[in-house]
Design an enzyme around this catalytic site. Structure first.
Site, PDB file in Angstrom:
ATOM      1  N   ASP A  83       0.828  -1.016  -0.380  1.00  0.00           N
ATOM      2  CA  ASP A  83       0.230  -0.448   0.119  1.00  0.00           C
ATOM      3  C   ASP A  83       0.843   1.303  -0.290  1.00  0.00           C
ATOM      4  O   ASP A  83       0.702   2.296  -0.094  1.00  0.00           O
ATOM      5  CB  ASP A  83      -1.115  -0.020   0.904  1.00  0.00           C
ATOM      6  CG  ASP A  83      -1.571  -0.684   0.823  1.00  0.00           C
ATOM      7  OD1 ASP A  83      -2.464  -1.536   0.854  1.00  0.00           O
ATOM      8  OD2 ASP A  83      -1.390  -1.625   2.730  1.00  0.00           O
ATOM      9  N   ALA A 130      -3.734  -7.565  -4.622  1.00  0.00           N
ATOM     10  CA  ALA A 130      -3.616  -5.687  -4.602  1.00  0.00           C
ATOM     11  C   ALA A 130      -4.001  -5.197  -5.556  1.00  0.00           C
ATOM     12  O   ALA A 130      -4.398  -5.348  -6.353  1.00  0.00           O
ATOM     13  CB  ALA A 130      -1.709  -5.949  -5.013  1.00  0.00           C
ATOM     14  N   HIS A 162      -3.496  -1.123  -7.028  1.00  0.00           N
ATOM     15  CA  HIS A 162      -2.932  -0.446  -7.709  1.00  0.00           C
ATOM     16  C   HIS A 162      -3.562   0.666  -7.757  1.00  0.00           C
ATOM     17  O   HIS A 162      -4.815   0.971  -8.755  1.00  0.00           O
ATOM     18  CB  HIS A 162      -2.280  -0.402  -8.365  1.00  0.00           C
ATOM     19  CG  HIS A 162      -1.034  -1.278  -8.293  1.00  0.00           C
ATOM     20  ND1 HIS A 162       0.376  -2.191  -8.514  1.00  0.00           N
ATOM     21  CD2 HIS A 162      -0.970  -2.361  -7.243  1.00  0.00           C
ATOM     22  CE1 HIS A 162       1.293  -3.046  -7.836  1.00  0.00           C
ATOM     23  NE2 HIS A 162       0.637  -3.201  -7.171  1.00  0.00           N
ATOM     24  N   THR A 190      -6.623 -11.472   1.959  1.00  0.00           N
ATOM     25  CA  THR A 190      -7.519 -11.135   0.978  1.00  0.00           C
ATOM     26  C   THR A 190      -8.709 -12.190   0.584  1.00  0.00           C
ATOM     27  O   THR A 190     -10.132 -11.345   0.183  1.00  0.00           O
ATOM     28  CB  THR A 190      -7.215 -10.388   0.091  1.00  0.00           C
ATOM     29  OG1 THR A 190      -6.556 -11.611  -0.939  1.00  0.00           O
ATOM     30  CG2 THR A 190      -5.640  -8.682   0.177  1.00  0.00           C
ATOM     31  N   ARG A 242       2.252 -28.971  -7.781  1.00  0.00           N
ATOM     32  CA  ARG A 242       2.408 -29.728  -8.923  1.00  0.00           C
ATOM     33  C   ARG A 242       1.467 -30.808  -9.194  1.00  0.00           C
ATOM     34  O   ARG A 242       0.627 -31.625 -10.355  1.00  0.00           O
ATOM     35  CB  ARG A 242       3.370 -30.742  -8.977  1.00  0.00           C
ATOM     36  CG  ARG A 242       4.608 -29.984  -9.120  1.00  0.00           C
ATOM     37  CD  ARG A 242       5.689 -31.288  -9.185  1.00  0.00           C
ATOM     38  NE  ARG A 242       6.327 -31.846  -8.170  1.00  0.00           N
ATOM     39  CZ  ARG A 242       6.803 -31.804  -6.912  1.00  0.00           C
ATOM     40  NH1 ARG A 242       7.261 -30.972  -6.835  1.00  0.00           N
ATOM     41  NH2 ARG A 242       7.154 -33.048  -6.364  1.00  0.00           N
ATOM     42  N   THR A 255       2.730 -12.864   2.648  1.00  0.00           N
ATOM     43  CA  THR A 255       1.673 -12.745   1.187  1.00  0.00           C
ATOM     44  C   THR A 255       1.827 -14.469   1.140  1.00  0.00           C
ATOM     45  O   THR A 255       3.107 -14.988   1.327  1.00  0.00           O
ATOM     46  CB  THR A 255       1.657 -12.311   0.307  1.00  0.00           C
ATOM     47  OG1 THR A 255       0.554 -12.338  -0.704  1.00  0.00           O
ATOM     48  CG2 THR A 255       3.623 -11.830  -0.126  1.00  0.00           C
ATOM     49  N   THR A 263      -9.523  -4.478  -0.321  1.00  0.00           N
ATOM     50  CA  THR A 263     -10.714  -4.684   0.366  1.00  0.00           C
ATOM     51  C   THR A 263     -11.599  -3.993   1.308  1.00  0.00           C
ATOM     52  O   THR A 263     -12.375  -4.106   1.711  1.00  0.00           O
ATOM     53  CB  THR A 263      -9.977  -5.811   1.413  1.00  0.00           C
ATOM     54  OG1 THR A 263      -8.656  -4.729   1.848  1.00  0.00           O
ATOM     55  CG2 THR A 263      -8.494  -6.527   1.379  1.00  0.00           C
ATOM     56  N   ASP A 269       3.081  14.729   2.394  1.00  0.00           N
ATOM     57  CA  ASP A 269       1.740  15.421   3.121  1.00  0.00           C
ATOM     58  C   ASP A 269       0.772  15.394   3.827  1.00  0.00           C
ATOM     59  O   ASP A 269      -0.020  16.026   4.776  1.00  0.00           O
ATOM     60  CB  ASP A 269       0.889  16.047   1.573  1.00  0.00           C
ATOM     61  CG  ASP A 269       0.083  14.763   1.272  1.00  0.00           C
ATOM     62  OD1 ASP A 269       1.006  13.763   0.111  1.00  0.00           O
ATOM     63  OD2 ASP A 269      -0.745  14.517   1.137  1.00  0.00           O
ATOM     64  N   THR A 311       3.837  14.360  -3.673  1.00  0.00           N
ATOM     65  CA  THR A 311       2.796  14.904  -2.781  1.00  0.00           C
ATOM     66  C   THR A 311       1.423  15.412  -3.099  1.00  0.00           C
ATOM     67  O   THR A 311       0.853  16.072  -2.279  1.00  0.00           O
ATOM     68  CB  THR A 311       3.090  16.994  -2.858  1.00  0.00           C
ATOM     69  OG1 THR A 311       2.951  17.223  -3.753  1.00  0.00           O
ATOM     70  CG2 THR A 311       4.635  16.841  -2.210  1.00  0.00           C
TER      71      THR A 311
END
Length: 432
Positions: free
Chosen positions: A14, A40, A42, A130, A144, A240, A302, A334, A416
């Site tokens: 994150d 994940a 993004h 998750t 396998r 993970t 999530t 920030d 920022t």
């Protein structure tokens, strides 16, 4: 001469990798995912429009970029189709610009069912996955017995393999976990309905990358999660199921490790973590709550609230060591605006009283560890959206320089704000 740059999270995920990958993508011909799955999220904000990508590389929003999914990624056919549909509804031509390794393991409904059943059985001791079947799919790969993209080429054999592995899972689900079985026919029908779409994007990812390198093309490898969640080098067992470290590029995309030119570690100006596991600098007071509120610290996939704390240089040193990090990108600077003081964890005090400058390997060794902080003056000025380093407050300069000093790694990029333009590139990874 082309450059190959790895962008990965240097904390617990994150960190803001999606934005940075998107920012750097105009320099490259290929963007590659090499590990993880659709666990994940993004998040990209471009011209005020928000996009959350879970599986498809962030470079898909750039028309001149080809996106690759390497063999180290566990692929959910249903998640892929959903994400493709969302992008194509916005006019983005995914099918002509996305290529997938035939060696990718498939995430099937029984993996998701097993994920949920196990977490429910663990109760308060759950890992905090998750719930998307990532771990069980990687288990099948190692054992396998897993189905791979290549199995879709022979539909009769696929059906037989599916029957065998589903019998294995349903026995556990029903007999041990007292859960509902997964329906064979529906599972088969659902994947067969989209099999040809997936097969139309299959390619030899390793050879494409090797050819690109020889042709002098720039390549960007997009990591998911964070280094401290690596299955081998993270806070086991609160990790993970894949190698989130730079070594995952070699194993998960078939790219030679000597061909990596630069590793960009993404760090927040503070630390966050989702789910269970050690977190030495976690704040349980109003300061932690304020960081969470200002940073909007909720998971993109999530929706779970993230735990927040001060910057942990000790944990970061482990990430630097394992990944050969060349430079940092510091995000969410920030968020620290307005605090009277900011802190950096520079050591760990063990239960014995000894102070060390290294992070333990396993979760049990973190028990009783206390942070040793350096306090620095905060800043009241608003840094949101600032794009000129010289216009940042002196206290920000001091904070950034101190992090560089205690880690030994330069801050190459400063962020920022969530939009790609709210960024300062102090050192371009593709020009180093």
């Amino acid at each position: 001469m082309g450059k190959s740059v790895v962008v990965l999270g240097a904390q617990w995920g994150d960190e803001g990798k999606g934005k940075i990958v998107d920012l750097l993508t105009d320099r490259v011909k290929y963007v590659v995912r090499y590990q993880g799955g659709h666990n994940a999220g993004h998040t990209l904000i471009i011209n005020g429009e928000k996009t959350v990508l879970r599986l498809i590389p962030s470079g898909i929003l750039h028309n001149n970029v080809t996106c690759l999914i390497g063999n180290g990624v566990v692929l959910s056919p249903s998640a892929l189709m959903q994400e493709m549909g969302e992008l194509e509804s916005r006019g983005i031509n995914v099918r002509e610009r996305l290529l997938i390794s035939e060696a990718c393991p498939l995430i099937m409904p029984y993996h998701v069912a097993m994920d949920h059943a196990r977490e429910a059985a663990l109760g308060n001791n759950k890992i905090g996955t998750t719930g998307r079947g990532i771990g069980p799919a990687y288990e099948d790969k190692v054992a396998r017995r897993g189905l791979r993209v290549s199995d879709l080429f022979n539909k009769e054999k696929f059906a037989a393999k599916l029957k065998n592995v589903l019998d294995y899972y349903n026995f556990q689900l029903v007999q041990y976990y007292k859960a509902e079985p997964v329906d064979y026919q529906k599972t088969l029908d659902d994947v067969m309905a989209i099999a040809d779409i997936i097969l139309g994007m299959v390619a030899d990812i390793s050879t494409i990358l090797d050819t690109a390198r020889k042709n002098g093309d720039n390549i960007l490898f997009e990591g998911a999660q964070g280094a401290m969640l690596d299955i081998d080098h993270g806070t086991y067992p609160f990790v993970t199921s894949s190698n989130t470290t730079a070594g995952g590029v070699a194993t998960g995309a078939g790219f030679g490790p000597r061909n990596i030119d630069y590793v960009l570690g993404i760090i927040k100006a503070y630390c966050t973590r989702v789910g269970g596991g050690p977190f030495t600098t976690e704040l349980f007071d109003e300061t932690g709550a304020e960081i969470a509120r200002k940073g909007n610290e909720f998971g993109a996939v999530t929706g779970r609230p993230r735990r927040c704390g001060w910057f942990d240089a000790v944990a970061i040193r482990r990430a630097i060591q394992v990944n050969s990090i060349s430079g940092f990108c510091m995000t969410k600077l920030d968020v620290l605006d307005g605090f009277d003081e900011v802190k950096i964890c520079v050591g760990y005090k063990l239960p014995s009283g000894e102070v060390v400058d290294y992070a333990p390997l396993s979760a049990k060794d973190w028990e009783g560890v206390e942070p040793v902080y350096e306090s620095m003056p905060g800043w009241k000025e608003n840094t949101f959206g600032v794009t000129d380093y010289n216009k940042l407050p002196a206290a920000v300069h001091n904070y950034v320089k101190r992090i560089e000093q205690v880690t030994g790694v330069p801050v190459a990029i400063l962020s920022t704000g969530p939009d790609r333009v709210e960024t300062m590139i102090l050192q371009d990874p593709f020009k180093q």
